[in-house]
Design a protein around this motif. Structure first.
Motif, mmCIF file in Angstrom:
data_model
loop_
_atom_site.group_PDB
_atom_site.id
_atom_site.type_symbol
_atom_site.label_atom_id
_atom_site.label_comp_id
_atom_site.label_asym_id
_atom_site.label_seq_id
_atom_site.Cartn_x
_atom_site.Cartn_y
_atom_site.Cartn_z
ATOM 1 N N VAL A 107 0.887 -1.196 0.074
ATOM 2 C CA VAL A 107 0.074 0.055 -0.117
ATOM 3 C C VAL A 107 0.851 1.180 -0.137
ATOM 4 O O VAL A 107 1.849 1.542 0.906
ATOM 5 C CB VAL A 107 -0.815 0.089 1.207
ATOM 6 N N TYR A 108 0.684 2.168 -0.872
ATOM 7 C CA TYR A 108 1.458 3.423 -1.019
ATOM 8 C C TYR A 108 0.643 4.354 -0.728
ATOM 9 O O TYR A 108 -0.475 4.591 -1.495
ATOM 10 C CB TYR A 108 2.088 3.566 -2.500
ATOM 11 N N ASP B 149 -11.630 9.651 7.774
ATOM 12 C CA ASP B 149 -10.576 9.872 8.630
ATOM 13 C C ASP B 149 -9.594 8.613 8.183
ATOM 14 O O ASP B 149 -9.757 7.505 8.268
ATOM 15 C CB ASP B 149 -10.944 9.794 10.067
ATOM 16 N N PRO B 150 -8.309 9.143 7.896
ATOM 17 C CA PRO B 150 -7.198 8.365 7.788
ATOM 18 C C PRO B 150 -6.788 7.368 8.957
ATOM 19 O O PRO B 150 -6.473 6.135 8.680
ATOM 20 C CB PRO B 150 -5.847 8.920 7.350
ATOM 21 N N ARG B 151 -7.111 7.849 10.108
ATOM 22 C CA ARG B 151 -6.974 6.691 11.229
ATOM 23 C C ARG B 151 -7.971 5.683 11.203
ATOM 24 O O ARG B 151 -7.689 4.617 11.884
ATOM 25 C CB ARG B 151 -7.167 7.515 12.563
ATOM 26 N N GLU B 152 -9.039 5.681 10.561
ATOM 27 C CA GLU B 152 -9.840 4.734 10.257
ATOM 28 C C GLU B 152 -9.821 3.881 9.047
ATOM 29 O O GLU B 152 -9.983 2.877 8.862
ATOM 30 C CB GLU B 152 -11.235 5.069 10.596
ATOM 31 N N VAL B 153 -9.568 4.792 7.789
ATOM 32 C CA VAL B 153 -9.484 4.242 6.527
ATOM 33 C C VAL B 153 -8.268 3.600 6.167
ATOM 34 O O VAL B 153 -8.505 2.266 5.698
ATOM 35 C CB VAL B 153 -9.671 5.278 5.521
ATOM 36 N N LEU B 154 -7.112 3.673 6.617
ATOM 37 C CA LEU B 154 -5.935 3.178 6.426
ATOM 38 C C LEU B 154 -5.969 1.644 7.121
ATOM 39 O O LEU B 154 -5.749 0.659 6.505
ATOM 40 C CB LEU B 154 -4.878 3.853 6.640
ATOM 41 N N PRO B 155 -6.140 1.407 8.169
ATOM 42 C CA PRO B 155 -6.158 0.260 8.955
ATOM 43 C C PRO B 155 -7.375 -0.555 8.260
ATOM 44 O O PRO B 155 -7.188 -1.774 8.110
ATOM 45 C CB PRO B 155 -6.660 0.496 10.507
ATOM 46 N N THR B 156 -8.291 -0.015 7.783
ATOM 47 C CA THR B 156 -9.596 -0.709 7.330
ATOM 48 C C THR B 156 -9.092 -1.310 5.972
ATOM 49 O O THR B 156 -9.415 -2.718 5.619
ATOM 50 C CB THR B 156 -10.849 -0.083 7.073
ATOM 51 N N VAL B 157 -8.326 -0.609 5.162
ATOM 52 C CA VAL B 157 -7.999 -1.058 3.778
ATOM 53 C C VAL B 157 -6.983 -2.200 3.918
ATOM 54 O O VAL B 157 -7.071 -3.293 3.136
ATOM 55 C CB VAL B 157 -7.494 0.207 2.926
ATOM 56 N N ARG C 63 -5.369 -7.864 3.295
ATOM 57 C CA ARG C 63 -4.805 -9.024 4.005
ATOM 58 C C ARG C 63 -5.725 -10.256 4.020
ATOM 59 O O ARG C 63 -5.530 -11.070 3.680
ATOM 60 C CB ARG C 63 -4.276 -8.783 5.183
ATOM 61 N N ARG C 64 -7.124 -9.863 4.341
ATOM 62 C CA ARG C 64 -7.984 -10.958 4.551
ATOM 63 C C ARG C 64 -8.458 -11.323 3.141
ATOM 64 O O ARG C 64 -8.617 -12.752 3.239
ATOM 65 C CB ARG C 64 -9.273 -10.414 5.441
ATOM 66 N N CYS C 65 -8.605 -10.795 2.034
ATOM 67 C CA CYS C 65 -9.018 -10.992 0.804
ATOM 68 C C CYS C 65 -8.009 -11.925 0.075
ATOM 69 O O CYS C 65 -8.259 -12.877 -0.448
ATOM 70 C CB CYS C 65 -9.338 -9.602 0.026
ATOM 71 N N ASN C 66 -6.485 -12.001 0.488
ATOM 72 C CA ASN C 66 -5.394 -12.462 -0.046
ATOM 73 C C ASN C 66 -5.130 -13.628 0.682
ATOM 74 O O ASN C 66 -4.485 -14.298 0.168
ATOM 75 C CB ASN C 66 -4.436 -11.516 -0.095
ATOM 76 N N THR D 34 -12.910 -6.879 -3.001
ATOM 77 C CA THR D 34 -12.081 -6.925 -1.789
ATOM 78 C C THR D 34 -12.864 -6.438 -0.590
ATOM 79 O O THR D 34 -12.914 -7.349 0.653
ATOM 80 C CB THR D 34 -10.683 -6.274 -1.839
ATOM 81 N N LEU D 35 -13.576 -5.154 -0.650
ATOM 82 C CA LEU D 35 -14.066 -4.625 0.687
ATOM 83 C C LEU D 35 -15.609 -4.671 0.435
ATOM 84 O O LEU D 35 -16.235 -5.103 -0.447
ATOM 85 C CB LEU D 35 -14.003 -3.087 0.098
ATOM 86 N N PRO D 36 -16.076 -5.023 1.888
ATOM 87 C CA PRO D 36 -17.702 -5.341 1.843
ATOM 88 C C PRO D 36 -18.405 -4.261 1.314
ATOM 89 O O PRO D 36 -17.984 -2.970 1.158
ATOM 90 C CB PRO D 36 -17.659 -5.447 3.468
#
Length: 617
Positions: A52-53, A135-143, A148-151, A252-254
């Motif tokens: 993730v960049y 909020d990046p504090r929520e978005v980045l961990p979610t992504v 990871r879960r998808c792969n 990947t995302l719900p």
């Protein structure tokens, strides 16, 4: 930093690899965050690598060490590799530098244009920029968690790499700490976080390693010596020309996250849009029509993006003699079109690499041995940037007066109506009002115009805090840069860095020097355009008959002067002297207290002669 996933290897080998990693990472200016311990793998285990960049600045493909590393990392593992270029926009405070401080529509539009240009460049490499809301504090961990879960499947190991370019501005560093803390809480075993300090010419910590007490120099003269001691400015790295495949986030995302994280929808009525495309101004709550109207009617057409940055740089490189002779103080604050490079916004947002800019200037200087020198040359402007960055990086509470160790404590007034008159171009001084109008309508003003406006608000005339002025500039300037903005406001208010408070910009005489006819005022305040040159800077001095003939009656069509500059500026100099005298007394008192404290420590610690003898043994 390089992370090794070792199978059934001896710990000695891992130790050797760790040493190699340490040597290499010190050369490539990478900040390691996590290093994995040896991991046992079975023969049937394969590794999937997901990188993730995280874009913030560095909105370009050329000379982007962090992005280049992400690209290389995503292709260095055997098995499946994925690169997810990600940009996160908090819709509550889009593109904020200071937390919860929104930016104006012109700068927001510039960033959006830069993101579209970047997305187009990535599309050309078979990839895509994913722009997410929240909020990046929520978005980045979610992504990261979702990728990871998808792969994960069977015996596959999923290695997650997070790569980004550091920021030196304290509010962004504080937010980064919270974001990375949220990512670490995921407790992903195969997670590597890497950061690159490449937004400046040299790393901030490398500067500080050479600074006394870990603090930036107090003057540009001393900083220039520090800069010279750093060696050659690093050469640029190769342009990113290939990317690993982008993930299919739609699978990947719900479904609920697809809806909440994307500004755009696949079913959108807007032609050519899809999930996670770059949003429009109105998606962020801005009035897009107003921004387009401003652009059409303005000469300051700063178009965001790397392509435009390279175009402007190439145009500058064609003006070799102009570059060699450039002296910042000799440029015009009231030029009808920018008479500088116009590259500041592109360097600030990373559309143009500062190193590429620096080396392009060096190439021209080699052709003209008698070129101008820092601090007034174009190289000098990049050195000022480094100096400002380092000062902001090493100074606590740099954007405040209270708690800021280098700021003089000055008892400024706090009058919201006076501040609003200055911000909204209603001071009654046409030169100042023209400057503030240009700022509002274009997002850019000449650096000397910034000086005049800042001095007028603070010590020169209105005696309002520099912090309030810095807030307005941070919101409206297209090139607003946290460290540079606060440094300059402290300088112009004589709070820090510059202390000759008796030197004051006149809101009348200063503009007349380079524009006696007032063409700049006529452009930005068209209701004053009929005034004779004799009165264009001081319309209140025009006879009523002249005011009526020109359609501008003072007090009705244009405000009377908010203060009398001649008298109030002299009074403010007296107030500055009182504040400086109080500062000196405070410093003397602090020094006396420290001396007394040291004496108390010594006298209460036993026989000093015995102590000396013990130290000499």
């Amino acid at each position: 930093m390089f992370t090794f996933l070792c199978g059934r290897h001896h710990h000695q080998l891992f130790s050797l690899l760790f040493i190699i990693h340490a040597v290499i990472s010190s050369q490539f200016f990478v900040t390691p965050v996590v290093l994995l311990a040896p991991t046992e793998m079975t023969a049937t285990t394969t590794t999937k690598s997901v990188t993730v960049y995280w874009f913030r600045n560095a909105l370009r493909l050329h000379d982007n060490p962090s992005l280049l590393h992400a690209v290389q990392e995503s292709s260095s593992h055997s098995g499946t590799q994925t690169l997810c270029p990600l940009y996160i926009v908090d819709p509550k405070f889009p593109f904020a530098q200071t937390h919860k401080r929104s930016v104006g529509p012109i700068r927001a539009n510039f960033v959006l244009e830069s993101l579209r240009d970047l997305d187009n460049s990535l599309n050309g490499l078979g990839s895509k920029l994913f722009v997410m809301r929240g909020d990046p504090r929520e978005v980045l961990p979610t992504v990261i968690s979702s990728l990871r879960r998808c792969n994960e499947s069977g015996n596959d190991d999923v290695h997650i790499n997070l790569v980004y370019e550091k920021e030196c501005a304290e509010p962004i560093r504080a937010m980064d700490s919270e974001v990375l803390g949220a990512v670490r809480k995921l407790k992903i075993p195969e997670l590597t976080i890497k950061s690159f300090d490449t937004h400046s010419l040299f790393e901030m910590e490398h500067y500080l390693a050479k600074c006394k007490n870990g603090m930036a120099p107090s003057t540009m003269t001393v900083f220039r010596k520090l800069f010279s001691s750093m060696g050659d400015v690093p050469t640029e790295v190769e342009t990113v020309s290939a990317c690993a495949k982008a993930p299919d986030l739609s699978s990947t995302l719900p479904a609920n996250l697809l809806s909440s994280l994307s500004f755009t929808k696949e079913s959108s009525s807007i032609a050519g849009t899809s999930l996670f495309d770059v949003p429009r101004l109105e998606d962020l709550g801005y009035d897009e029509k107003s921004c387009e109207m401003i652009r059409k009617e303005s000469d300051c057409k700063f178009i965001g993006g790397e392509k435009e940055a390279i175009k402007l740089l190439d145009q500058m490189k064609q003006r070799k003699r102009w570059v060699a002779d450039f002296e910042k103080p000799k440029t015009k604050p009231n030029a009808l079109v920018p008479d500088t490079t116009g590259l500041s916004a592109y360097v600030k947002h990373g559309c143009l690499s500062a190193r590429v800019f620096y080396h392009a200037l060096s190439d021209i200087y080699e052709l003209y041995p008698k070129h101008t020198q820092p601090p007034v040359s174009l190289h000098g402007q990049l050195l000022w940037r480094e100096f400002n960055y380092l000062t902001g990086y090493s100074t606590p509470n740099f954007d405040k007066m209270v708690g800021n160790p280098i700021a003089r404590q000055i008892p400024w007034d706090d009058d919201p109506e006076v501040l609003a008159a200055w911000r909204d171009a209603r001071t009654g001084y046409p030169f100042i009002d023209a400057i503030m109008t240009q700022l509002k309508e274009t997002g850019w003003i000449h650096h000397l115009a910034r000086h005049a406006a800042a001095c007028f608000l603070t010590r020169g005339d209105l005696w309002q805090s520099w912090e309030r002025g810095a807030e307005v500039f941070e919101e409206r300037l297209i090139d607003a840069d946290w460290s540079i903005n606060n440094f300059n406001w402290q300088w112009l208010s004589c709070t820090a860095h510059f202390y000759q408070y008796f030197r004051c910009y006149s809101p009348v005489a200063f503009g007349k020097k380079t524009d006696p006819n007032g063409d700049y005022i006529r452009k930005w305040l068209p209701h004053l355009r009929k005034l004779p040159a004799k009165y264009i800077y001081e319309p209140w001095k025009a006879p009523l008959s002249v005011q009526e003939a020109c359609g501008v009656v003072i007090g009705t069509d244009y405000p009377a002067p908010i203060v009398d500059h001649q008298s109030v500026s002299k009074g403010n100099m007296g107030r500055m002297k009182e504040a400086y005298d109080a500062h000196k007394m405070s410093q003397a008192g602090n020094a006396a207290s420290e001396t007394s404290r040291q004496r108390t420590v010594v006298s209460g610690s036993g026989n000093t002669t015995s102590k000396r003898r013990k130290r000499n043994l």
